[in-house]
Design a protein around this motif. Structure first.
Motif, PDB file in Angstrom:
ATOM      1  N   GLN A 181       0.798  -1.222   0.000  1.00  0.00           N
ATOM      2  CA  GLN A 181       0.000   0.000   0.000  1.00  0.00           C
ATOM      3  C   GLN A 181       0.833   1.277   0.000  1.00  0.00           C
ATOM      4  O   GLN A 181       0.288   2.354  -0.193  1.00  0.00           O
ATOM      5  CB  GLN A 181      -0.940  -0.006   1.217  1.00  0.00           C
ATOM      6  CG  GLN A 181      -1.939  -1.155   1.152  1.00  0.00           C
ATOM      7  CD  GLN A 181      -2.861  -1.199   2.353  1.00  0.00           C
ATOM      8  OE1 GLN A 181      -2.637  -0.510   3.339  1.00  0.00           O
ATOM      9  NE2 GLN A 181      -3.904  -2.013   2.281  1.00  0.00           N
ATOM     10  N   LEU A 182       2.123   1.154   0.213  1.00  0.00           N
ATOM     11  CA  LEU A 182       2.984   2.335   0.172  1.00  0.00           C
ATOM     12  C   LEU A 182       4.125   2.053  -0.799  1.00  0.00           C
ATOM     13  O   LEU A 182       5.093   1.380  -0.455  1.00  0.00           O
ATOM     14  CB  LEU A 182       3.530   2.664   1.569  1.00  0.00           C
ATOM     15  CG  LEU A 182       4.373   3.938   1.663  1.00  0.00           C
ATOM     16  CD1 LEU A 182       3.536   5.171   1.319  1.00  0.00           C
ATOM     17  CD2 LEU A 182       4.989   4.089   3.051  1.00  0.00           C
ATOM     18  N   ALA A 183       3.999   2.558  -2.021  1.00  0.00           N
ATOM     19  CA  ALA A 183       5.040   2.404  -3.042  1.00  0.00           C
ATOM     20  C   ALA A 183       5.845   3.693  -3.105  1.00  0.00           C
ATOM     21  O   ALA A 183       5.285   4.768  -3.335  1.00  0.00           O
ATOM     22  CB  ALA A 183       4.413   2.102  -4.406  1.00  0.00           C
ATOM     23  N   THR A 184       7.152   3.600  -2.876  1.00  0.00           N
ATOM     24  CA  THR A 184       7.988   4.799  -2.792  1.00  0.00           C
ATOM     25  C   THR A 184       9.157   4.691  -3.757  1.00  0.00           C
ATOM     26  O   THR A 184       9.602   3.593  -4.108  1.00  0.00           O
ATOM     27  CB  THR A 184       8.527   5.003  -1.370  1.00  0.00           C
ATOM     28  OG1 THR A 184       9.407   3.922  -1.032  1.00  0.00           O
ATOM     29  CG2 THR A 184       7.394   5.080  -0.370  1.00  0.00           C
ATOM     30  N   SER A 185       9.665   5.841  -4.160  1.00  0.00           N
ATOM     31  CA  SER A 185      10.813   5.873  -5.065  1.00  0.00           C
ATOM     32  C   SER A 185      11.500   7.218  -4.957  1.00  0.00           C
ATOM     33  O   SER A 185      10.840   8.258  -4.883  1.00  0.00           O
ATOM     34  CB  SER A 185      10.360   5.619  -6.513  1.00  0.00           C
ATOM     35  OG  SER A 185      11.448   5.744  -7.406  1.00  0.00           O
ATOM     36  N   GLN A 186      12.832   7.186  -4.962  1.00  0.00           N
ATOM     37  CA  GLN A 186      13.601   8.430  -5.012  1.00  0.00           C
ATOM     38  C   GLN A 186      14.054   8.685  -6.443  1.00  0.00           C
ATOM     39  O   GLN A 186      14.519   7.763  -7.127  1.00  0.00           O
ATOM     40  CB  GLN A 186      14.840   8.376  -4.112  1.00  0.00           C
ATOM     41  CG  GLN A 186      15.626   9.677  -4.129  1.00  0.00           C
ATOM     42  CD  GLN A 186      17.039   9.559  -3.596  1.00  0.00           C
ATOM     43  OE1 GLN A 186      17.857  10.440  -3.784  1.00  0.00           O
ATOM     44  NE2 GLN A 186      17.343   8.454  -2.923  1.00  0.00           N
ATOM     45  N   ILE A 187      13.916   9.915  -6.910  1.00  0.00           N
ATOM     46  CA  ILE A 187      14.438  10.306  -8.214  1.00  0.00           C
ATOM     47  C   ILE A 187      15.829  10.890  -7.991  1.00  0.00           C
ATOM     48  O   ILE A 187      15.966  11.933  -7.349  1.00  0.00           O
ATOM     49  CB  ILE A 187      13.525  11.332  -8.905  1.00  0.00           C
ATOM     50  CG1 ILE A 187      12.143  10.723  -9.123  1.00  0.00           C
ATOM     51  CG2 ILE A 187      14.129  11.812 -10.219  1.00  0.00           C
ATOM     52  CD1 ILE A 187      11.151  11.675  -9.750  1.00  0.00           C
ATOM     53  N   PRO A 188      16.862  10.238  -8.489  1.00  0.00           N
ATOM     54  CA  PRO A 188      18.211  10.732  -8.205  1.00  0.00           C
ATOM     55  C   PRO A 188      18.561  11.933  -9.064  1.00  0.00           C
ATOM     56  O   PRO A 188      18.109  12.070 -10.195  1.00  0.00           O
ATOM     57  CB  PRO A 188      19.095   9.526  -8.565  1.00  0.00           C
ATOM     58  CG  PRO A 188      18.326   8.817  -9.633  1.00  0.00           C
ATOM     59  CD  PRO A 188      16.865   9.002  -9.300  1.00  0.00           C
ATOM     60  N   VAL A 189      19.355  12.819  -8.495  1.00  0.00           N
ATOM     61  CA  VAL A 189      19.968  13.911  -9.263  1.00  0.00           C
ATOM     62  C   VAL A 189      21.358  13.424  -9.647  1.00  0.00           C
ATOM     63  O   VAL A 189      22.215  13.231  -8.785  1.00  0.00           O
ATOM     64  CB  VAL A 189      20.040  15.207  -8.441  1.00  0.00           C
ATOM     65  CG1 VAL A 189      20.726  16.306  -9.230  1.00  0.00           C
ATOM     66  CG2 VAL A 189      18.633  15.643  -8.031  1.00  0.00           C
ATOM     67  N   GLN A 190      21.597  13.203 -10.945  1.00  0.00           N
ATOM     68  CA  GLN A 190      22.786  12.480 -11.378  1.00  0.00           C
ATOM     69  C   GLN A 190      23.865  13.361 -11.994  1.00  0.00           C
ATOM     70  O   GLN A 190      25.039  13.002 -11.983  1.00  0.00           O
ATOM     71  CB  GLN A 190      22.388  11.411 -12.411  1.00  0.00           C
ATOM     72  CG  GLN A 190      21.293  10.488 -11.909  1.00  0.00           C
ATOM     73  CD  GLN A 190      20.736   9.614 -12.998  1.00  0.00           C
ATOM     74  OE1 GLN A 190      21.377   8.662 -13.431  1.00  0.00           O
ATOM     75  NE2 GLN A 190      19.547   9.931 -13.477  1.00  0.00           N
ATOM     76  N   HIS A 201      -6.030   1.066  -2.559  1.00  0.00           N
ATOM     77  CA  HIS A 201      -6.118   1.715  -1.254  1.00  0.00           C
ATOM     78  C   HIS A 201      -4.723   2.104  -0.757  1.00  0.00           C
ATOM     79  O   HIS A 201      -4.477   2.109   0.459  1.00  0.00           O
ATOM     80  CB  HIS A 201      -6.794   0.779  -0.243  1.00  0.00           C
ATOM     81  CG  HIS A 201      -8.196   0.416  -0.612  1.00  0.00           C
ATOM     82  ND1 HIS A 201      -9.244   1.302  -0.528  1.00  0.00           N
ATOM     83  CD2 HIS A 201      -8.714  -0.749  -1.104  1.00  0.00           C
ATOM     84  CE1 HIS A 201     -10.365   0.700  -0.937  1.00  0.00           C
ATOM     85  NE2 HIS A 201     -10.065  -0.540  -1.287  1.00  0.00           N
ATOM     86  N   GLY A 202      -3.847   2.427  -1.677  1.00  0.00           N
ATOM     87  CA  GLY A 202      -2.480   2.754  -1.295  1.00  0.00           C
ATOM     88  C   GLY A 202      -2.032   4.088  -1.859  1.00  0.00           C
ATOM     89  O   GLY A 202      -2.815   4.860  -2.435  1.00  0.00           O
ATOM     90  N   TYR A 203      -0.743   4.365  -1.686  1.00  0.00           N
ATOM     91  CA  TYR A 203      -0.141   5.612  -2.123  1.00  0.00           C
ATOM     92  C   TYR A 203       1.045   5.310  -3.042  1.00  0.00           C
ATOM     93  O   TYR A 203       1.733   4.297  -2.884  1.00  0.00           O
ATOM     94  CB  TYR A 203       0.382   6.423  -0.934  1.00  0.00           C
ATOM     95  CG  TYR A 203      -0.667   6.956  -0.001  1.00  0.00           C
ATOM     96  CD1 TYR A 203      -1.374   8.122  -0.308  1.00  0.00           C
ATOM     97  CD2 TYR A 203      -0.953   6.325   1.207  1.00  0.00           C
ATOM     98  CE1 TYR A 203      -2.329   8.628   0.563  1.00  0.00           C
ATOM     99  CE2 TYR A 203      -1.904   6.821   2.075  1.00  0.00           C
ATOM    100  CZ  TYR A 203      -2.588   7.970   1.755  1.00  0.00           C
ATOM    101  OH  TYR A 203      -3.534   8.476   2.618  1.00  0.00           O
ATOM    102  N   GLY A 204       1.281   6.234  -3.966  1.00  0.00           N
ATOM    103  CA  GLY A 204       2.527   6.278  -4.711  1.00  0.00           C
ATOM    104  C   GLY A 204       3.261   7.544  -4.300  1.00  0.00           C
ATOM    105  O   GLY A 204       2.737   8.646  -4.477  1.00  0.00           O
ATOM    106  N   VAL A 205       4.443   7.399  -3.716  1.00  0.00           N
ATOM    107  CA  VAL A 205       5.192   8.547  -3.207  1.00  0.00           C
ATOM    108  C   VAL A 205       6.568   8.584  -3.864  1.00  0.00           C
ATOM    109  O   VAL A 205       7.328   7.612  -3.787  1.00  0.00           O
ATOM    110  CB  VAL A 205       5.361   8.489  -1.674  1.00  0.00           C
ATOM    111  CG1 VAL A 205       6.118   9.720  -1.182  1.00  0.00           C
ATOM    112  CG2 VAL A 205       4.001   8.390  -0.989  1.00  0.00           C
ATOM    113  N   SER A 206       6.861   9.700  -4.499  1.00  0.00           N
ATOM    114  CA  SER A 206       8.170   9.922  -5.087  1.00  0.00           C
ATOM    115  C   SER A 206       8.767  11.177  -4.466  1.00  0.00           C
ATOM    116  O   SER A 206       8.036  12.097  -4.092  1.00  0.00           O
ATOM    117  CB  SER A 206       8.054  10.086  -6.606  1.00  0.00           C
ATOM    118  OG  SER A 206       9.291  10.436  -7.181  1.00  0.00           O
ATOM    119  N   TYR A 207      10.082  11.211  -4.368  1.00  0.00           N
ATOM    120  CA  TYR A 207      10.717  12.389  -3.778  1.00  0.00           C
ATOM    121  C   TYR A 207      12.073  12.622  -4.435  1.00  0.00           C
ATOM    122  O   TYR A 207      12.705  11.711  -4.964  1.00  0.00           O
ATOM    123  CB  TYR A 207      10.884  12.241  -2.257  1.00  0.00           C
ATOM    124  CG  TYR A 207      11.615  10.999  -1.815  1.00  0.00           C
ATOM    125  CD1 TYR A 207      12.984  11.023  -1.548  1.00  0.00           C
ATOM    126  CD2 TYR A 207      10.939   9.788  -1.652  1.00  0.00           C
ATOM    127  CE1 TYR A 207      13.653   9.885  -1.138  1.00  0.00           C
ATOM    128  CE2 TYR A 207      11.600   8.646  -1.243  1.00  0.00           C
ATOM    129  CZ  TYR A 207      12.957   8.699  -0.987  1.00  0.00           C
ATOM    130  OH  TYR A 207      13.610   7.565  -0.590  1.00  0.00           O
TER     131      TYR A 207
END
Length: 745
Positions: A624-633, A659-665
């Motif tokens: 229910q909590l899918a997360t991912s970091q977008i790297p600065v390369q 019933h979950g979230y997609g969170v990117s940062y």
């Protein structure tokens, strides 16, 4: 089409006997130039492939070796230990006057064989060196003597000036983890979220799996790992993405943001040019350990073609046009002339011609692209009819370098309502109106009416860091290299000799009109159900986290867990959780992760028709909590501190569960973290804005733990509690929300 503009074509001129055909000089010239361009491309690719094949050696090293052998031969030394004489005997006897030539040829053949053997040895040595993962397991900032020795050897064997694909032949095979270790790690990961009863049941299934099925399934994976370079990647692409019958919109695409337009298409094509010439440097961990570059191949000229049972990815070696959508109409815009890539000003001129074109969309053409957001089996069936009735138009879109959507509405950050405008911006990029993106393309460039930009990227062909690398280059090139004239136009002059963009015409049979209507209804429903929220957290960023000697990614991941569960934790447990996350991350980076291995075991069990309750349970879980970091390369492209407005604000993706979230940062500079949150409005359990508030609270709460720990340490040393730390944060009252400011858009 820009490519065809200079061609005059065949002009038949029949004589009295109707037997002669006159060819115009411009036509012959165009044929000559076309062939020349083609051969240049082939030769360039052949040369690049040769260079990457012999890396870390170089062609000059062969010349040096050959010269050394010739010098030794001249000094009456035989470094070949008699082999060159045997090679000479095998060569044809051309007479006494060619005796010296036979010697040179024998030396060249011996040098080539020795050179090839040395290159093979270097590849094997580098592959063995890159198989070492001990450096990943060491504490942050600590480097053992063994790792230092490894780094020195990698530096020696890695060569100089690598191209994008230089390390591909030397990368080790993806290891198959121990099935016992994978099951143990899996049970550790689910223990905190399961009740005692559920965990005991899951552990019993795991023990039964290890006893009955694990060894057989593992044997097949080991066999595949020796036959293929990666035991899981092709199955992951096929079964996770290409066999999915769901809509690509929201489920398989993600978006990326920026605030500038104008030169973007030209900058993207410059990136493609560098990609074709392999002038993009491979990604190196610690500046030394290369990562696989295979996914870069499919950035451009790529389309996901729908199938009834599974999709396939179609990639072209080259494409000299882009497909453009504006107000329900499709256009083909050439990107090259016989002299090369169109200038930014010429491309701007072509887009302006489309914007000024008053012709209306044909019936059902406006909503045609909604089919690419439909369930894949439905779109596959409709596409068959479309390919028969409108093959030329369909090929122009699917064969384009990428898709461009000229949106008639503005978007982006506004000072009047920054929070709401960013949310709308994210939603427009992720879903649009359901019919103004060609979701099958590898990526679509969206240009809004106020000049703001964004990308919508189809996920199956590559992961986010690949498209992120391209986007960083695009933004930096558009801003710092191409620039704009004083009047706001792209630099340069229009090219009035260019033909008008080619309007694509679709002969849509009546039987697909209903399909378009159904697809549009489903796309609008899905688009309306997505709740997007973007906010920049500006209280602190990466620099604050690093002062406490913690991984910035693990810090945010733990804060996300705290935000989701709102479970108060003490400082010691937080550090323990961060360390655990880092260990799991490093295990995944070294091929010892859990999910890919369990996934591959499940696929083998399905092929063998072997039932495993444990693998069925793992496969059926909903995260229910899918997360991912977008790297600065590519921080070398410009100074982020001097030009904060040019920093990409990242992007986001849809939730993995209803019933979950997609969170990117993304860490935008040292002092801001920008979050992208998505959920479904139809769920009564989720709210993107509420989670955003919890994330902010959690980050501040976690930061306060470290400040409290520092205060207690000072108290233990007898310092005054009133002393202020340079790491102190602005006052924060629970439940309040600091004004959202964003200078990086």
């Amino acid at each position: 089409m820009a490519e065809a503009h200079q061609a005059v074509g065949f002009r038949p001129s029949l004589t009295s006997d109707a037997g002669e055909v006159e060819l115009s000089a411009p036509m012959l010239q165009e044929i000559y130039l076309s062939g020349l361009r083609s051969w240049k491309r082939h030769l360039s690719r052949f040369w690049n492939d040769f260079l990457t094949g012999v890396f870390p050696a170089s062609p000059l090293s062969w010349l040096f070796l050959f010269s050394a052998i010739q010098l030794a031969w001249f000094l009456q030394l035989d470094p070949s230990l008699g082999l060159m004489e045997k090679i000479k005997e095998l060569l044809p006897d051309w007479g006494g006057q060619h005796h010296r030539l036979r010697g040179v040829l024998a030396a060249a053949l011996f040098a080539s064989c020795l050179w090839g053997a040395l290159i093979f040895t270097l590849h094997v040595a580098l592959r063995l060196l890159l198989s070492y993962h001990g450096w990943l397991l060491q504490p942050h900032g600590a480097t053992s003597s063994r790792t230092k020795t490894w780094l020195a050897l990698v530096r020696i064997f890695s060569g100089r000036h690598p191209m994008l694909f230089s390390y591909q032949r030397s990368l080790p095979r993806q290891p198959v983890p121990s099935v016992q270790d994978t099951v143990r790690k899996y049970l550790e990961s689910v223990r905190p979220v399961l009740s005692d009863e559920d965990f005991d049941w899951t552990a019993a299934l795991a023990r039964e799996f290890l006893r009955l099925q694990a060894s057989l399934l593992q044997w097949y994976l080991q066999l595949k790992s020796w036959w293929a370079s990666n035991y899981v990647s092709d199955w992951w692409e096929e079964f996770v993405y290409l066999r999915s019958r769901n809509s690509l919109m929201v489920n398989s695409n993600y978006y990326m943001m920026a605030a500038r337009a104008g030169n973007a298409v030209h900058a993207l094509l410059l990136y493609r040019h560098r990609l074709n010439r392999q002038e993009i440097l491979p990604t190196l961990l610690m500046g030394m350990r290369p990562l696989c570059s295979a996914q870069y191949e499919k950035i451009f000229n790529t389309t996901r073609i729908p199938g009834v049972h599974k999709d396939h990815i179609r990639h072209l070696r080259d494409s000299r046009h882009v497909a453009v959508f504006h107000q329900g109409r499709f256009f083909r815009v050439g990107t090259h002339t016989q002299s090369g890539l169109l200038s930014p000003r010429a491309l701007e001129q072509q887009f302006q011609r489309i914007l000024d074109d008053p012709s209306p969309a044909c019936p059902h053409e406006e909503h045609l692209a909604a089919l690419t957001a439909a369930p894949r089996d439905m779109w596959a069936q409709v596409r068959r009819s479309l390919k028969t009735q409108a093959q030329e138009a369909l090929e122009a879109v699917e064969g384009a370098a990428f898709f461009v959507s000229l949106d008639s509405e503005p978007a982006g950050l506004t000072r009047e309502d920054p929070a709401a405008s960013l949310d709308a911006y994210a939603h427009a990029l992720l879903a649009g109106r359901g019919h103004d993106r060609w979701f099958d393309k590898s990526f679509s460039l969206i240009v809004f009416s106020n000049g703001k930009l964004g990308l919508s990227v189809e996920h199956s062909w590559a992961d986010c860091p690949i498209s992120g690398h391209m986007w960083e280059f695009t933004l930096a090139t558009e801003c710092f290299q191409l620039g704009y004239a004083a009047d706001g136009h792209c630099k340069g002059h229009p090219d009035l000799s260019l033909p008008q963009p080619q309007r694509l015409h679709w002969d849509l049979p009546d039987k697909i009109h209903l399909s378009i209507s159904l697809a549009l209804r489903g796309a609008k429903t899905l688009s309306g159900n997505i709740d997007c929220h973007v906010f920049p957290f500006s209280h602190f960023g990466k620099s604050f986290i690093k002062r406490w000697h913690l991984s910035s990614d693990s810090f945010v991941q733990m804060a996300l867990q705290l935000a989701y569960f709102r479970d108060p934790q003490c400082l010691a447990l937080f550090r323990l959780a961060v360390d655990k996350h880092q260990a799991l991350l490093k295990a995944a980076m070294s091929g010892q992760g859990v999910d890919r291995h369990l996934f591959a075991l499940y696929i083998v069990s399905q092929f063998l028709h072997l039932q495993s309750p444990f693998l069925d349970q793992v496969h059926s879980e909903q995260w229910q909590l899918a997360t991912s970091q977008i790297p600065v390369q590519q921080i070398h492209l410009f100074d982020v501190h001097s030009y904060p407005d040019c920093v990409s604000s990242g992007g986001g993706f849809g939730p993995a569960d209803d019933h979950g979230y997609g969170v990117s940062y993304i860490f935008t500079g040292d002092d801001v973290i920008t979050f992208h949150i998505s959920s479904k409005k139809s769920s009564t359990r989720t709210d993107s804005h509420r989670l955003g508030q919890h994330i902010e609270d959690a980050l501040l709460d976690v930061a306060a733990l470290f400040q409290e720990g520092q205060r207690l340490k000072r108290r233990g040393l007898g310092e005054d509690d009133s002393g202020h730390s340079r790491d102190s944060l602005p006052c924060h009252t629970r439940g309040s929300r600091a004004p959202t400011t964003a200078t990086n858009f």
